[in-house]
Design a protein around this motif. Structure first.
Motif, PDB file in Angstrom:
ATOM      1  N   ALA A   1       0.944  -1.154  -0.132  1.00 40.96           N
ATOM      2  CA  ALA A   1       0.231   0.136   0.121  1.00 40.96           C
ATOM      3  C   ALA A   1       0.779   1.150   0.004  1.00 40.96           C
ATOM      4  O   ALA A   1       0.394   2.287  -0.094  1.00 40.96           O
ATOM      5  CB  ALA A   1      -0.915   0.121   1.135  1.00 40.96           C
ATOM      6  N   GLY A   2       2.122   0.928   0.114  1.00 34.73           N
ATOM      7  CA  GLY A   2       3.021   2.234   0.234  1.00 34.73           C
ATOM      8  C   GLY A   2       2.734   2.977   1.334  1.00 34.73           C
ATOM      9  O   GLY A   2       2.934   4.359   1.303  1.00 34.73           O
ATOM     10  N   LEU A   3       2.355   2.504   2.590  1.00 33.59           N
ATOM     11  CA  LEU A   3       2.017   3.310   3.794  1.00 33.59           C
ATOM     12  C   LEU A   3       3.146   2.665   5.065  1.00 33.59           C
ATOM     13  O   LEU A   3       3.809   1.756   4.764  1.00 33.59           O
ATOM     14  CB  LEU A   3       0.757   2.739   4.485  1.00 33.59           C
ATOM     15  CG  LEU A   3      -0.312   3.169   3.325  1.00 33.59           C
ATOM     16  CD1 LEU A   3      -1.648   2.555   3.959  1.00 33.59           C
ATOM     17  CD2 LEU A   3      -0.633   4.688   3.343  1.00 33.59           C
ATOM     18  N   ASP A   4       3.151   3.690   5.796  1.00 32.58           N
ATOM     19  CA  ASP A   4       4.175   3.580   6.834  1.00 32.58           C
ATOM     20  C   ASP A   4       3.647   3.296   8.259  1.00 32.58           C
ATOM     21  O   ASP A   4       2.382   3.347   8.746  1.00 32.58           O
ATOM     22  CB  ASP A   4       4.875   5.106   7.200  1.00 32.58           C
ATOM     23  CG  ASP A   4       5.842   5.215   8.241  1.00 32.58           C
ATOM     24  OD1 ASP A   4       6.051   4.226   8.941  1.00 32.58           O
ATOM     25  OD2 ASP A   4       6.313   6.281   8.312  1.00 32.58           O
ATOM     26  N   ARG A   5       4.294   2.159   8.932  1.00 31.21           N
ATOM     27  CA  ARG A   5       3.785   1.586  10.127  1.00 31.21           C
ATOM     28  C   ARG A   5       3.313   2.369  11.335  1.00 31.21           C
ATOM     29  O   ARG A   5       2.585   2.280  12.138  1.00 31.21           O
ATOM     30  CB  ARG A   5       4.812   0.578  10.328  1.00 31.21           C
ATOM     31  CG  ARG A   5       4.729  -0.277  11.742  1.00 31.21           C
ATOM     32  CD  ARG A   5       5.753  -1.209  12.200  1.00 31.21           C
ATOM     33  NE  ARG A   5       5.503  -2.320  11.596  1.00 31.21           N
ATOM     34  CZ  ARG A   5       4.409  -3.084  12.011  1.00 31.21           C
ATOM     35  NH1 ARG A   5       3.706  -2.758  12.872  1.00 31.21           N
ATOM     36  NH2 ARG A   5       4.235  -4.250  11.488  1.00 31.21           N
ATOM     37  N   THR A   6       4.424   3.655  11.462  1.00 33.90           N
ATOM     38  CA  THR A   6       4.032   4.532  12.447  1.00 33.90           C
ATOM     39  C   THR A   6       2.385   5.198  12.334  1.00 33.90           C
ATOM     40  O   THR A   6       2.071   5.564  13.530  1.00 33.90           O
ATOM     41  CB  THR A   6       5.150   5.476  12.460  1.00 33.90           C
ATOM     42  OG1 THR A   6       5.976   5.813  11.256  1.00 33.90           O
ATOM     43  CG2 THR A   6       5.951   5.595  13.531  1.00 33.90           C
ATOM     44  N   ASP A   7       2.101   5.440  11.232  1.00 29.23           N
ATOM     45  CA  ASP A   7       1.006   6.137  11.045  1.00 29.23           C
ATOM     46  C   ASP A   7      -0.158   5.216  10.534  1.00 29.23           C
ATOM     47  O   ASP A   7      -1.334   5.744  10.991  1.00 29.23           O
ATOM     48  CB  ASP A   7       0.975   7.077   9.860  1.00 29.23           C
ATOM     49  CG  ASP A   7       1.897   8.297  10.187  1.00 29.23           C
ATOM     50  OD1 ASP A   7       2.231   8.491  11.364  1.00 29.23           O
ATOM     51  OD2 ASP A   7       2.691   8.934   9.410  1.00 29.23           O
ATOM     52  N   TRP A   8      -0.011   4.195  10.090  1.00 32.32           N
ATOM     53  CA  TRP A   8      -1.171   3.305   9.742  1.00 32.32           C
ATOM     54  C   TRP A   8      -1.108   1.968   9.908  1.00 32.32           C
ATOM     55  O   TRP A   8       0.106   1.485  10.253  1.00 32.32           O
ATOM     56  CB  TRP A   8      -0.932   3.344   7.917  1.00 32.32           C
ATOM     57  CG  TRP A   8      -1.171   4.579   7.267  1.00 32.32           C
ATOM     58  CD1 TRP A   8      -0.253   5.418   7.099  1.00 32.32           C
ATOM     59  CD2 TRP A   8      -2.490   5.303   7.092  1.00 32.32           C
ATOM     60  NE1 TRP A   8      -0.493   6.783   6.576  1.00 32.32           N
ATOM     61  CE2 TRP A   8      -1.832   6.596   6.554  1.00 32.32           C
ATOM     62  CE3 TRP A   8      -3.668   5.009   7.095  1.00 32.32           C
ATOM     63  CZ2 TRP A   8      -3.019   7.445   6.050  1.00 32.32           C
ATOM     64  CZ3 TRP A   8      -4.698   5.952   6.658  1.00 32.32           C
ATOM     65  CH2 TRP A   8      -4.225   7.242   6.276  1.00 32.32           C
ATOM     66  N   ASP A   9      -1.986   1.210  10.208  1.00 33.50           N
ATOM     67  CA  ASP A   9      -2.444  -0.096  10.090  1.00 33.50           C
ATOM     68  C   ASP A   9      -3.251  -0.716   9.195  1.00 33.50           C
ATOM     69  O   ASP A   9      -4.177  -0.009   8.748  1.00 33.50           O
ATOM     70  CB  ASP A   9      -3.497  -0.548  11.514  1.00 33.50           C
ATOM     71  CG  ASP A   9      -2.668  -0.676  12.709  1.00 33.50           C
ATOM     72  OD1 ASP A   9      -1.516  -1.240  12.749  1.00 33.50           O
ATOM     73  OD2 ASP A   9      -2.999  -0.313  13.907  1.00 33.50           O
ATOM     74  N   ILE A  10      -3.065  -1.778   8.622  1.00 30.51           N
ATOM     75  CA  ILE A  10      -3.959  -2.363   7.714  1.00 30.51           C
ATOM     76  C   ILE A  10      -4.709  -3.161   8.492  1.00 30.51           C
ATOM     77  O   ILE A  10      -4.228  -4.447   9.093  1.00 30.51           O
ATOM     78  CB  ILE A  10      -3.134  -3.284   6.493  1.00 30.51           C
ATOM     79  CG1 ILE A  10      -1.857  -2.455   5.822  1.00 30.51           C
ATOM     80  CG2 ILE A  10      -3.955  -3.923   5.344  1.00 30.51           C
ATOM     81  CD1 ILE A  10      -2.379  -1.528   4.954  1.00 30.51           C
ATOM     82  N   LEU A  11      -5.982  -3.102   8.187  1.00 25.21           N
ATOM     83  CA  LEU A  11      -6.771  -3.770   9.079  1.00 25.21           C
ATOM     84  C   LEU A  11      -7.514  -5.000   8.183  1.00 25.21           C
ATOM     85  O   LEU A  11      -7.985  -5.901   9.039  1.00 25.21           O
ATOM     86  CB  LEU A  11      -8.038  -2.898   9.621  1.00 25.21           C
ATOM     87  CG  LEU A  11      -7.627  -1.774  10.236  1.00 25.21           C
ATOM     88  CD1 LEU A  11      -8.910  -1.238  10.814  1.00 25.21           C
ATOM     89  CD2 LEU A  11      -6.812  -2.159  11.669  1.00 25.21           C
TER      90      LEU A  11
END
Ligand code: FMN
Length: 178
Positions: free
Chosen positions: A131-141
């Motif tokens: 998803a191109g997302l950063d673990r500090t800000d995002w969770d994949i649910l």
């Protein structure tokens, strides 16, 4: 109860035909109207409809899900922002809110003659990378497979046996009057 509720279920057999873009927009438009704590709308629907994008999402799934989800024409990684944008404080309700948005999408899918099937069987780090997302800000649910119901004959034997709407606990088991 409105038939839309028992009519929603989670098939594993999908027809691979692409979902027309207006229908994809309709699914997301339904999700967009979900309620959320402080109207934060912490959800992000990361959509994979091209062969490349779908491969990246499939690579994040556990093998047992990849087996059937690979036929679904649309795969979604549903991410939730961990913190409130205004204050930076932890948003403990992000999961609740993203869950509401997922169900809106799933019910709208039925209205369009589609099915949506949520999955928890995926690798968090691979899904964040896809998803191109950063673990500090995002969770994949959740990962979500969307498409038209396909032919159960295309499924391996053990999965074909599961290709039927589910049952539920009786109401008495899930209610406590106070
Ligand atoms: C958060 C969540 C995670 C799930 N994870 C998986 C999964 O990894 N693989 C799978 O085949 N089904 C998965 N499911 C589907 C559930 O098994 C299914 O929703 C449940 O058995 C109820 O059946 P129904 O959706 O057909 O009514 C998941 C559903 C939800 C809501």
């Amino acid at each position: 109860v409105d038939p839309i509720f028992p009519d929603r279920w989670s098939p594993r057999a999908f027809q691979p035909d692409p979902i027309p873009e207006p229908q994809i927009r309709s699914l997301l438009e339904a999700a967009r109207w979900a309620p959320s704590c402080y109207n934060e709308q912490p959800w992000l629907f990361c959509l994979a409809a091209t062969p490349d994008a779908r491969e990246r999402v499939l690579a994040a799934l556990v093998e047992r899900n990849r087996l059937w989800a690979r036929r679904a024409p649309l795969l979604i990684l549903l991410a939730a922002r961990r913190t409130f944008t205004a204050t930076g404080k932890l948003n403990r309700h992000a999961g609740f809110d993203a869950g509401a948005a997922w169900l809106s999408l799933a019910l709208q899918a039925r209205r369009l003659g589609l099915h949506a099937h949520a999955m928890a069987g995926f690798n968090q780090d691979r899904a964040l990378a896809a998803a191109g997302l950063d673990r500090t800000d995002w969770d994949i649910l959740a990962a979500i497979a969307v498409g038209r119901h396909g032919d159960p004959a295309d499924l391996p034997d053990d999965l074909r046996a599961l290709e039927t709407p589910n049952t539920r606990k009786p109401l008495a088991d899930i209610i406590r009057w106070l």
